[in-house]
Design an enzyme around this catalytic site. Sequence first.
Site, PDB file in Angstrom:
ATOM      1  N   HIS A   1       1.062   5.605  11.137  1.00 23.15           N
ATOM      2  CA  HIS A   1       2.370   5.084  10.787  1.00 23.15           C
ATOM      3  C   HIS A   1       3.122   5.039  11.969  1.00 23.15           C
ATOM      4  CE1 HIS A   1       1.874   3.992   6.592  1.00 23.15           C
ATOM      5  NE2 HIS A   1       1.180   5.241   6.590  1.00 23.15           N
TER       6      HIS A   1
ATOM      7  N   LYS B   1      12.874   5.401  -1.184  1.00 20.43           N
ATOM      8  CA  LYS B   1      13.526   4.030  -0.913  1.00 20.43           C
ATOM      9  C   LYS B   1      13.929   3.408  -2.198  1.00 20.43           C
ATOM     10  CE  LYS B   1      11.280   0.532   1.002  1.00 20.43           C
ATOM     11  NZ  LYS B   1      11.770  -0.778   0.199  1.00 20.43           N
TER      12      LYS B   1
END
Length: 919
Positions: A147, A581
């Site tokens: 990532h 999120k």
Amino acid sequence: MNASSADKDHPLREDIRFLGRILGDTLREQEGEDIFQLIEGIRQTAIRYRRSEDPQARSLLDHSLDGLSPEHTIAVVRAFSYFSHLANIAEDLHHNRRRIAYSQAGAPPREGSVALALHRIKEAGVKAGDLKDFFSKALVSPVLTAHPTEVQRKSVLDCHLMIANRLGERTRVAMTPEERVENEASLRRAILTLWQTNELRTFKLRVHDEIENGLSYYRYTFLREVPRLCSQIEDALASDPDYSEVARDLPSFLRMGSWIGGDRDGNPFVTADVTEHALRRHSAVVLEFYLQQLLSLRGELSLSSRLVSLSEDLIRLAEQSPEMADSRMEEPYRRAITHIHARLNHTAKRLIQGVDDGAVLQPEPYRSPSEFAADLEILRRSLQSHGSGLLAGGRLRLLQRAVSSFGFHLAPLDLRQHSEFHEKTVAELLHHAGTGIHYQALDEDQRIEILVRELGSPRLLRFPFAQYSDVVQSELATFEMAALLQQRLGPEALPNYIISKTDSVSDILEVALIMKEVGLMRPGDTPQLSMNIIPLFETIGDLRGCGGIMSRLFSLKLYRTLLASRHNTQEVMLGYSDSNKDGGFLTANWELYKAEKTLVQVFAEYGIEMRLFHGRGGSIGRGGGPSYYGILAQPAGSVNAQIRLTEQGEVIASKYSDPGIGRRNLETLVAATIEATLLDRDKDLEGREAFYEVMEELAEYSFRRYRELVYETPGFDRFFREATPVREISELNIGSRPASRKKSERIEDLRAIPWVFSWGQSRMIIPGWYGFGTAVEKFRARHPDGLAKLQQMVQTWPFLQALLSNMDMVLAKTDLSIAGRYAALVSDPDLRQQVFSEIEREFELTAQALFAITGQKVFLESNPTLSRSIRERSPYLDPLNHLQVDLLRNFRAGRSEEAVKRAIYLTINGVAAGLRNSG
């Protein structure tokens, strides 16, 4: 800070000053006196502002930074960025130095050490048999992912390592005056090289590059430190009369893992060929290490057959050696190792180059790591037989432990893909097989019925001449490749398949059916599965539904039979990033906790072993924070001797680029797993049901507050994209994966990584705290004794302790005065005022709530070391944030020349370095 802690930090301050002086000299030499004086003036003004909060100093700082030319801006940004990097190096060295000094002083075992974990379980009455059972099934597995929050180039990281090594020598090694002068000259050369190295990649990172970056940490740390740590734990057990029997035949419980080259979710560049390349590179790195160690061992074991008595097995091994020189005839260990080296070299040719002809490769390659290990064991036993156990306990022991830990595959590579691709693949397989089934039009019950029927049938659905879509061909190619690679490298090289966005039983069964098509699942009376199928639950809704999904899955007799072929163990992955999120910091953490509790109950009901895989990021907003306390905060029964967790972004470099720090972090994971399994502090938590009710209410309030801001405020997506550098981050060459899953401006489609990374850059960092303050305010309004309840909970509950500790750190790094400058980038003044005023209000409420619950007067009151670190860094972050805002404003106004873009990217790099865990 008290006097003792100030004394302890004195060497750190001296190191930072020393490196800062060299950086300053380098600036003066390379950029000239005028640039040096400009940067030094800005530095002094920033320090003055932070120490006094003097508005005049703030104004002077703004004036110094306004109107810089692009060239001067780049010089200033690079200087302040590099100071942060050098401070990081000095801090890491200091922490390692303190750890060593602590242990040498004969102090009690430190928190997070295996020694303290063993002491605690002994105090709790844990017997040797229980500890032996723990290690018999233990698995502690950090999994490296690609990532893209690590913005550093490998060339820059190599310079950092050189500086760290040279700086460390100044305190570890007694030097003559001449050696000290040479050491400083070496440091100056390294810092000059760093200054003249481009910090930014000039090309988009490829998956092949990410693979090599990940492998570098095996060379830096893992290949040597994993065996050392396991041997250290073995010795600690052997020296304890109560646990000495546990040390015998201690299995290798610490195993690294990887996603790099196998994670296809949202990354079209991870193909079957790329995955095969990743596995070949894995084998190449580990076999190269073994071959090097054998050559070193050969040099060490010069024992003469005239002076020692050899075992018969060792004599036979030596006689097979191609080394026939007279000078070697009486050195049987060297001859035996030459033979082992030759066999291993041919093994490398077979696995890496694809040569597979036993008649050509003589001596014969090893067919498995166990064959190689058996030859090493012959060496060990022979050494033991003639009183040379001390020699057997050195390099040979570590090599044996390495083979046990890494095999010929280095680390298991996980495959991952989004569930929608499996659904499409199954639909096309059924369609082209002439079944007449319109799979995607079916409801869940109908899908399960068809999937179970097909899984139980020996027939295959795939036809060689069917015209499958490109997507489905790619999926089938990946599964075929997995089957072939398992045959060549063994099932341990490619053992796991992860399903992103799992929200139904059919999502799991679809993967099993595709595996059946390529031979990874074999039907019959006792069906066999060659890979673990791992559902990943990511959103708030998925976490709430995961218990029901797993219960229904386990109710299927066919699936339980498949699990029997996987040691009756089912792994489940939980996603920290997307849940945050989706629902905010507090709600995501609580829903994850509840999901684990529910899964523990479901697995116990069906008698199935559970292994959890925690998809954590580096930042608090993505599940980060101290791993030790994070593991201890898990609910009772959820660790159960086995844990996997992702290591992502810049956290990998900070944890594992230095061998000593790397071993310390690995030890922390092991210690936490021992304590969480064998002590299970949460199991006997008095009043826990009442605690759960409180958290449920708080989470609901927080969820509403967070969703109101992020998903229900008109124009919030615009505020986010204008008040943060998210667009610019997506263009930075820091990863092969696109920033969004789809071509869309919707926050729902944005990956959690750039979402969190962008908020960190703007110093709002709302993913790490937003909603908590309102939740506590509403809870206290409804419950007169609400504050007392929360204070009681934080005193006794590891979950809430870890949650507030992590939030405390994020709040300390949040800076609304800087954030206001980013908010000023929003072109709509009404939108700017509406959103930023809500952020300011929530920050005040959250800070008040934290202080009321914990009794703190300031952030990080209980962590003075981190508080000092943030305080010392702030004067070097302020100019970077200031310049980033101005650069973004100019860039978005049309000043798109290369120097402006480069300066923006350099500020992103520098702020990330200063915050350390920003992504």
